[in-house]
Design a protein around this motif. Structure first.
Motif, short mmCIF file in Angstrom:
data_model
loop_
_atom_site.label_atom_id
_atom_site.label_comp_id
_atom_site.label_asym_id
_atom_site.label_seq_id
_atom_site.Cartn_x
_atom_site.Cartn_y
_atom_site.Cartn_z
N ALA A 14 -0.04 68.41 90.50
CA ALA A 14 0.15 69.85 91.28
C ALA A 14 -0.44 68.99 92.30
CB ALA A 14 -1.61 70.26 91.29
N TRP A 15 -0.18 67.79 91.84
CA TRP A 15 -0.04 66.31 93.61
C TRP A 15 1.03 66.67 94.14
CZ3 TRP A 15 -2.86 63.66 96.56
CH2 TRP A 15 -2.49 62.32 97.38
N LEU A 16 2.43 66.32 93.13
CA LEU A 16 3.76 65.95 93.69
C LEU A 16 4.07 68.08 93.72
CD1 LEU A 16 5.31 64.23 91.09
CD2 LEU A 16 5.19 63.54 93.00
N GLY A 17 3.70 68.95 93.61
CA GLY A 17 4.73 69.88 93.75
C GLY A 17 5.69 70.86 92.50
N THR A 18 5.43 70.10 92.15
CA THR A 18 6.68 70.00 90.58
C THR A 18 6.06 69.40 89.04
OG1 THR A 18 7.43 67.67 90.75
CG2 THR A 18 8.40 69.55 92.63
N PRO A 19 6.73 69.75 88.65
CA PRO A 19 6.45 69.30 86.81
C PRO A 19 6.75 67.74 86.96
CG PRO A 19 8.17 71.09 86.83
CD PRO A 19 8.49 70.78 88.02
N ALA A 20 5.50 67.31 86.73
CA ALA A 20 5.04 65.61 85.96
C ALA A 20 6.17 65.64 84.91
CB ALA A 20 4.01 65.85 85.20
N PRO A 21 6.78 64.11 85.27
CA PRO A 21 7.39 63.97 84.76
C PRO A 21 7.75 63.34 83.77
CG PRO A 21 6.68 61.50 85.96
CD PRO A 21 6.39 63.55 86.28
N PRO A 22 8.48 63.20 82.26
CA PRO A 22 8.23 62.91 80.63
C PRO A 22 7.59 61.86 80.68
CG PRO A 22 10.43 63.49 81.80
CD PRO A 22 9.79 63.52 82.47
N ASP A 23 7.63 60.38 81.67
CA ASP A 23 6.90 59.68 81.65
C ASP A 23 5.61 59.84 82.12
OD1 ASP A 23 8.15 59.20 83.53
OD2 ASP A 23 8.24 57.12 83.12
N ALA A 24 4.27 60.50 82.24
CA ALA A 24 3.95 60.98 83.14
C ALA A 24 2.47 59.75 82.84
CB ALA A 24 3.49 62.23 83.44
N GLU A 25 2.50 60.20 81.31
CA GLU A 25 1.00 58.80 80.75
C GLU A 25 1.36 58.36 81.27
OE1 GLU A 25 -0.10 60.51 77.89
OE2 GLU A 25 -0.88 61.89 77.44
N ARG A 26 2.64 57.60 81.35
CA ARG A 26 2.81 56.06 81.05
C ARG A 26 2.35 55.54 82.87
NH1 ARG A 26 6.33 52.59 82.60
NH2 ARG A 26 7.95 54.44 83.01
N LEU A 27 2.92 56.66 83.38
CA LEU A 27 3.08 56.08 85.11
C LEU A 27 0.83 56.02 85.50
CD1 LEU A 27 6.70 57.99 85.96
CD2 LEU A 27 5.77 56.18 86.11
N ILE A 28 0.65 57.44 85.14
CA ILE A 28 -0.70 57.13 85.40
C ILE A 28 -0.78 56.00 84.78
CG2 ILE A 28 -2.10 58.44 85.00
CD1 ILE A 28 -1.00 60.94 85.10
N ALA A 29 -0.83 55.20 84.08
CA ALA A 29 -2.30 54.35 83.45
C ALA A 29 -1.11 52.85 84.02
CB ALA A 29 -1.89 54.10 82.05
N ARG A 30 -0.16 52.61 84.34
CA ARG A 30 0.79 51.47 85.60
C ARG A 30 -0.65 52.23 86.71
NH1 ARG A 30 6.26 50.52 83.72
NH2 ARG A 30 5.85 49.51 81.34
N ALA A 31 -0.38 52.84 87.29
CA ALA A 31 -1.07 53.32 88.63
C ALA A 31 -2.49 53.13 88.71
CB ALA A 31 -0.46 54.82 89.23
N GLY A 32 -3.19 53.40 87.47
CA GLY A 32 -4.46 52.89 87.69
C GLY A 32 -4.90 52.04 87.36
N GLU A 33 -3.79 50.84 86.51
CA GLU A 33 -4.10 49.42 86.97
C GLU A 33 -3.99 49.07 88.85
OE1 GLU A 33 -1.58 47.75 84.71
OE2 GLU A 33 -2.23 48.46 82.32
N ASP A 34 -2.41 49.47 89.54
CA ASP A 34 -2.93 48.96 90.67
C ASP A 34 -4.13 49.11 91.60
OD1 ASP A 34 -0.67 48.30 90.51
OD2 ASP A 34 1.03 48.82 90.69
#
Length: 132
Positions: A14-34
């Protein structure tokens, strides 16, 4: 039970306005760490698992996480931070050239400008220390 991720692949899409990338869960976890690193001194109510109780804070953390992932995707990074470290990189025979400037916040983490703004508007950054 462990703390839930700040965002979901659906929120990222929803934020991107496009489908989430295939590795979205991994990216979200890393971004959460930041985001966690940027908020080391932030004070807000959480439940026993560490999840925010205030829905406004939860929404801000989700938006900041999505903004961080968006920033990485736009920069061609994978969340490791390696993309922005060198002007030129070759793999065989190995060649690294010219360190690129990196801007880190006080927490030592490079936050996406939009993520930092979301956290500031929510009153989460910069953190404050309350004496006991």
């Amino acid at each position: 039970m462990a703390r839930l991720p700040y965002a979901t692949p659906e929120a990222l899409a929803a934020w991107l306005g496009t489908p989430a990338p295939p590795d979205a869960e991994r990216l979200i976890a890393r971004a959460g760490e930041d985001i966690d690193s940027a908020l080391l001194t932030a004070i807000y109510p959480v439940d026993d698992d560490g999840d925010p109780l205030d829905q406004t804070i939860a929404a801000a953390l989700s938006s900041a996480t999505c903004a961080q992932v968006e920033y990485w995707l736009a920069a061609g990074d994978d969340g490791t931070g390696a993309q922005g470290r060198w002007d030129s990189v070759s793999i065989g025979p190995v060649s690294l050239s010219g360190r690129a400037a990196s801007t880190s916040g006080a927490s030592g983490v490079e936050l996406a400008p939009r993520a930092a703004r979301v956290l500031r508007r929510a009153g989460l950054e910069p953190g404050r220390v309350i004496p006991w």
